[in-house]
Design an enzyme around this catalytic site. Structure first.
Site, short mmCIF file in Angstrom:
data_model
loop_
_atom_site.label_atom_id
_atom_site.label_comp_id
_atom_site.label_asym_id
_atom_site.label_seq_id
_atom_site.Cartn_x
_atom_site.Cartn_y
_atom_site.Cartn_z
N GLY A 17 0.79 -1.22 0.00
CA GLY A 17 0.00 0.00 0.00
C GLY A 17 0.83 1.28 0.00
O GLY A 17 1.92 1.34 -0.59
N ASP A 64 4.74 -5.64 15.39
CA ASP A 64 3.40 -5.07 15.47
C ASP A 64 3.55 -3.71 16.16
O ASP A 64 4.14 -3.62 17.24
CB ASP A 64 2.51 -6.00 16.31
CG ASP A 64 1.05 -5.54 16.36
OD1 ASP A 64 0.80 -4.31 16.39
OD2 ASP A 64 0.17 -6.41 16.38
N VAL A 65 3.02 -2.67 15.57
CA VAL A 65 3.22 -1.33 16.12
C VAL A 65 2.59 -1.15 17.49
O VAL A 65 2.91 -0.20 18.20
CB VAL A 65 2.69 -0.23 15.17
CG1 VAL A 65 3.50 -0.18 13.88
CG2 VAL A 65 1.20 -0.39 14.90
N ASN A 91 2.42 5.19 9.26
CA ASN A 91 1.48 4.85 8.19
C ASN A 91 0.64 3.63 8.52
O ASN A 91 -0.49 3.51 8.06
CB ASN A 91 2.26 4.61 6.89
CG ASN A 91 1.45 3.87 5.86
OD1 ASN A 91 0.54 4.42 5.23
ND2 ASN A 91 1.77 2.59 5.66
N TYR A 158 -12.24 3.76 12.68
CA TYR A 158 -11.24 4.47 11.86
C TYR A 158 -11.39 5.97 12.04
O TYR A 158 -10.38 6.69 12.16
CB TYR A 158 -11.44 4.07 10.39
CG TYR A 158 -10.33 4.48 9.47
CD1 TYR A 158 -9.13 3.78 9.44
CD2 TYR A 158 -10.47 5.56 8.59
CE1 TYR A 158 -8.10 4.13 8.57
CE2 TYR A 158 -9.46 5.93 7.73
CZ TYR A 158 -8.28 5.22 7.71
OH TYR A 158 -7.28 5.58 6.85
N THR A 193 -5.07 1.05 -3.03
CA THR A 193 -4.33 0.11 -2.19
C THR A 193 -5.23 -1.06 -1.82
O THR A 193 -6.46 -0.98 -1.95
CB THR A 193 -3.86 0.80 -0.89
OG1 THR A 193 -5.03 1.12 -0.10
CG2 THR A 193 -3.07 2.06 -1.18
N PRO A 194 -4.66 -2.14 -1.32
CA PRO A 194 -5.49 -3.25 -0.86
C PRO A 194 -6.50 -2.81 0.21
O PRO A 194 -7.64 -3.31 0.22
CB PRO A 194 -4.48 -4.24 -0.30
CG PRO A 194 -3.23 -3.99 -1.11
CD PRO A 194 -3.21 -2.50 -1.31
N MET A 195 -6.13 -1.90 1.10
CA MET A 195 -7.08 -1.44 2.11
C MET A 195 -8.25 -0.71 1.47
O MET A 195 -9.42 -0.98 1.79
CB MET A 195 -6.41 -0.53 3.14
CG MET A 195 -7.40 0.03 4.17
SD MET A 195 -6.66 1.17 5.36
CE MET A 195 -5.85 -0.01 6.45
#
Length: 270
Positions: A17, A64-65, A91, A158, A193-195
């Site tokens: 992405g 993993d963030v 990101n 989101y 992007t895939p998202m």
């Protein structure tokens, strides 16, 4: 036109992405790029491809963030293998699994989305900022969204997360004012992007923002061309870089504020 870049960029969500486009674009402009992502194999392949295509130094960091020890270990590796972090790009992040009102959303997935955009950047900032402050230089870019400005019913997690991320950016910019460290929100617009493809709201959409526009904005930040916009929202979809370079924003322009409903409103100009 932004001059060639130097230094080290740390980009989260770099395997695919927008993150992958940023890794490619920053490396092509001369930066060493550390890419962080959750899937080790895919991330390593992506960073190897970036290095092969650009000749840049790259580093794949599987983490993993939202995992504090993993983030701290990843940043330590960047310092050891590439050097100081000059540019941090937050990101990485999830999106609501289904378009549904908040009371119908899966509670655990909802919180996972919020954590990815809030806990993740906070942990990265916590690990990277002390080094930037010691040197008196560094820049942070947080990937924002129009959903952080106006909530979308089907994407409540989101929307909440992106609003919170904008508050992180403003708080960070305020806390680092005068230190040589700056922070920015960047709304990329709708990039293919895939998202984006996974979100029903974009089914059939074709007017994608070219990813190179997003890269050009991040590159301009990295070059120090937009420092006067620290703590504010930039838009790769609608803004003109030359205009931004030449403009000092007034008051709370491009910051989250309530609109006053009358003269003398207690919340005006705050």
């Amino acid at each position: 036109m932004t001059a060639p870049l130097t230094g080290v960029a740390l980009v989260t969500g770099a395997a695919t992405g927008i993150g992958r486009h940023l890794a490619d674009g920053l490396a092509a402009r001369g930066m060493a790029v550390a890419g962080l992502g959750r899937t080790a194999g895919r991330l390593t392949a992506a960073m190897d491809e970036v290095a092969a295509a650009t000749g840049a130094r790259t580093l794949a960091l599987a983490a993993d963030v939202t995992d504090r020890p993993a983030v701290e270990a990843a940043v330590a590796r960047v310092h050891e293998e590439l050097g100081r972090v000059d540019l941090l790009v937050n990101n990485a992040g999830l999106v609501d699994a289904a378009e549904a009102p908040i009371w119908e959303a899966d509670a655990d997935q909802w919180w996972d989305v919020v954590a990815s955009h809030v806990r993740g950047p906070q942990l990265l900032v916590r690990s990277v900022l002390p080094g930037m402050l010691r040197r008196g230089s560094g820049r942070v870019v947080n990937l924002a969204s129009g959903m952080g400005i106006r909530a979308y019913a089907g994407y409540s997690a989101y929307s909440v997360a992106k609003s919170a991320l904008m508050r992180i950016t403003e708080s960070l910019a305020s806390s680092t004012a005068g230190t040589g460290v700056t922070a920015f929100d960047l709304a990329p617009g709708v990039v293919d992007t895939p998202m984006s493809r996974s979100m029903p709201m974009w089914a059939g959409f074709t007017d994608w923002v070219p990813p190179e526009r997003v890269v050009s904005f991040v590159a301009a930040v990295a070059a120090g061309e937009l420092d006067q916009w620290s703590g504010r929202l930039l838009s790769a979809m609608v803004d003109d870089l030359d205009e931004l370079r030449a403009t000092t924003p007034p008051d709370a322009a491009r910051q989250l504020r309530l609109r006053p409903f009358r003269d003398g409103d207690a919340f005006a100009n705050r």
